[in-house]
Scaffold this motif. Structure first.
Motif, PDB file in Angstrom:
ATOM      1  N   ALA A  19      27.349 -16.181   1.854  1.00  0.00           N
ATOM      2  CA  ALA A  19      27.605 -17.493   1.263  1.00  0.00           C
ATOM      3  C   ALA A  19      26.567 -18.525   1.685  1.00  0.00           C
ATOM      4  O   ALA A  19      26.335 -19.505   0.977  1.00  0.00           O
ATOM      5  CB  ALA A  19      29.007 -17.983   1.645  1.00  0.00           C
TER       6      ALA A  19
ATOM      7  N   ALA B  39      33.132 -18.332  -1.699  1.00  0.00           N
ATOM      8  CA  ALA B  39      33.009 -17.295  -0.665  1.00  0.00           C
ATOM      9  C   ALA B  39      34.405 -16.736  -0.456  1.00  0.00           C
ATOM     10  O   ALA B  39      35.323 -17.489  -0.110  1.00  0.00           O
ATOM     11  CB  ALA B  39      32.484 -17.901   0.628  1.00  0.00           C
TER      12      ALA B  39
ATOM     13  N   SER C  15      32.551 -14.087   4.804  1.00  0.00           N
ATOM     14  CA  SER C  15      31.629 -15.087   4.241  1.00  0.00           C
ATOM     15  C   SER C  15      32.222 -16.494   4.230  1.00  0.00           C
ATOM     16  O   SER C  15      31.491 -17.488   4.217  1.00  0.00           O
ATOM     17  CB  SER C  15      31.205 -14.687   2.824  1.00  0.00           C
ATOM     18  OG  SER C  15      32.341 -14.601   1.992  1.00  0.00           O
TER      19      SER C  15
END
Ligand code: HMG
Length: 401
Positions: free
Chosen positions: A130, A153, A295
């Motif tokens: 991300a 994300a 992420s």
């Protein structure tokens, strides 16, 4: 944390338009699992989890939830508050991919009925994915400051039952809007980047669960931190003492404490464990409850900092993102005056409180096991109360409502 300075807004001095995060939201799974259940099952002291790794509960998705339903729920909040005007790119970062070809973002695009005039792709590099997407978004906005980028994300962290990684599972999605002259965070241009081909954590295509060399991964995280920090300093990064807050990737919150002790040592201003823990405490609230969300984790640390009681206007935040395998980055941003308009601590607490607590037996039923089952057709039970459902698979196609 000691003294905090009010810094110039990033880029303002040089007359360059700022770019960064305009709005940010999160979503998580339907269930929560207190790590006390796991400690009881393993007949160990729960403080190994509560204190030793700094985790209390983990989120667990229902069988009709996944990265798409969580990502869509987080992105829906952003779209409801900001509209779709100017959004020409959707980046979906995940390491819990649900298809080898189609971006999970395209399913979200469909569920949210976003305009057709959008490019949508998926990015992957473990927990770093991300931040890679954020840097791509900043590049697009720099090319055309009228454009906005929606970044999502979303991850479900799963390890095998009875492994050292098991207490660090979790699930969540974060969505944020990247644009020029942002209300929340203006991201500064210096970056420290790092890549090293190490086998600390990986998930082959046939597995639901990650393989990890736990202790080695902690060392790999530290090496990457030191590497990214020095690269940041070599590329016009500010002095350590010009950074007011630090926000780390948090696979478990104690990892960030270890990392901060290491960074302060590297910067020549060493903090001991309680001091490092105290400096980072405002960033821990959500990740302690959600578990590792790969992420999304670094952004949940940032959201917790925003929602803390502190007045952050004009302050500089240092971010360290680590993705196993390994890619890492250190960069900074300045909190903007408009950030208070976007504070939603009560809403965020309500999302956590809405989760349904489960015990060990239910947890075991929901755990998918090690291997991906090659099923072309199946239906999921209705469990989630969230706005979007994963209904199952029909002739290999995933169905969402
Ligand atoms: P372990 O080996 O079972 O734990 O798992 P331990 O025996 O090392 O104990 C952990 C800590 O608890 C120790 O403290 C103990 O002393 C303490 P430390 O020495 O670390 O300061 N402890 C207690 N404290 C209070 N009361 C007690 C008690 N008992 C023990 N009664 C390990 C640790 C990290 C290996 C495990 O959690 C694991 O494998 N986790 C998964 C891998 C991971 O998260 N790695 C982090 C770096 S890699 C990364 O961040 C990337 C990742 O997010 C993936 C991606 O990028 O996509 C994972």
């Amino acid at each position: 944390m000691s003294t905090h300075t009010n810094h110039e807004q990033a880029g303002e001095e040089a007359g360059v338009p700022t770019a960064g995060i305009q709005d940010i939201a999160f979503a998580t799974g339907h269930y929560s699992f207190d790590l006390k259940n796991l400690a009881d099952q393993h007949e160990i002291d729960v403080n190994k989890f509560y204190v030793g790794i700094g985790q209390e509960t983990m989120s667990i998705p229902a069988s009709d939830e996944d990265i798409v339903t969580m990502g869509a729920a987080a992105a829906q909040r952003i779209i409801e508050r900001n509209g779709t005007e100017g959004i020409r790119t959707l980046l979906f970062a995940t390491e819990s991919g649900i298809d080898q070809s189609k971006s999970a973002g395209v399913y979200v695009h469909g569920l949210l009925k976003l305009p057709r005039e959008i490019r949508t792709i998926e990015t992957k590099m473990a927990c770093y994915g991300a931040i890679g997407a954020l840097q791509m978004a900043l590049g697009l906005v720099a090319r055309n400051p009228k454009e906005k980028v929606l970044v999502i994300a979303a991850d479900v962290a799963r390890y095998d039952i009875d492994t050292s990684g098991e207490p660090t599972q979790g699930a969540a999605a974060v969505a944020f809007l990247v644009q020029a002259s942002p209300d929340i965070l203006a991201i500064e241009s210096s970056q420290g980047v790092y890549t090293s081909d190490v086998q600390d954590f990986w998930r082959p295509n046939f597995r639901n669960t990650a393989l990890v060399d736990g202790k080695f991964s902690v060392g790999a995280y530290m090496d990457a931190l030191v590497g990214a920090w020095h690269d940041y300093r070599d590329h016009d990064g500010v002095d350590f003492d010009e950074i007011d807050w630090f926000c780390y990737h948090q696979p478990f919150t104690k990892m960030a404490v270890k990392a901060h002790m290491r960074l302060t040592r590297e910067a020549g201003v060493p903090l001991d464990k309680p001091e490092a823990a105290q400096a980072l405490e405002p960033t821990f609230g959500y990740n302690k409850q959600l578990g590792n969300s790969y992420s999304a984790s670094i952004f949940l640390g940032f959201l917790a900092l925003l929602d803390s009681e502190t007045d952050l206007e004009g302050q500089r935040v240092g971010f360290f993102s680590y993705g196993s395998g390994a890619v890492a980055e250190f960069f900074t941003g300045i909190i903007q005056p408009g950030y208070r308009k976007h504070l939603r601590a009560q809403e965020h607490q309500a999302i956590l409180d809405a989760r349904v607590p489960i015990g060990y037996d239910r947890y075991r039923v929901l755990h998918p096991g090690t291997l991906v089952q090659p099923l072309d057709n199946y239906r999921t039970e209705r469990e989630t109360q969230g706005p979007f459902r994963f209904e199952g698979v029909s002739e290999g196609s995933r169905l969402y409502r």
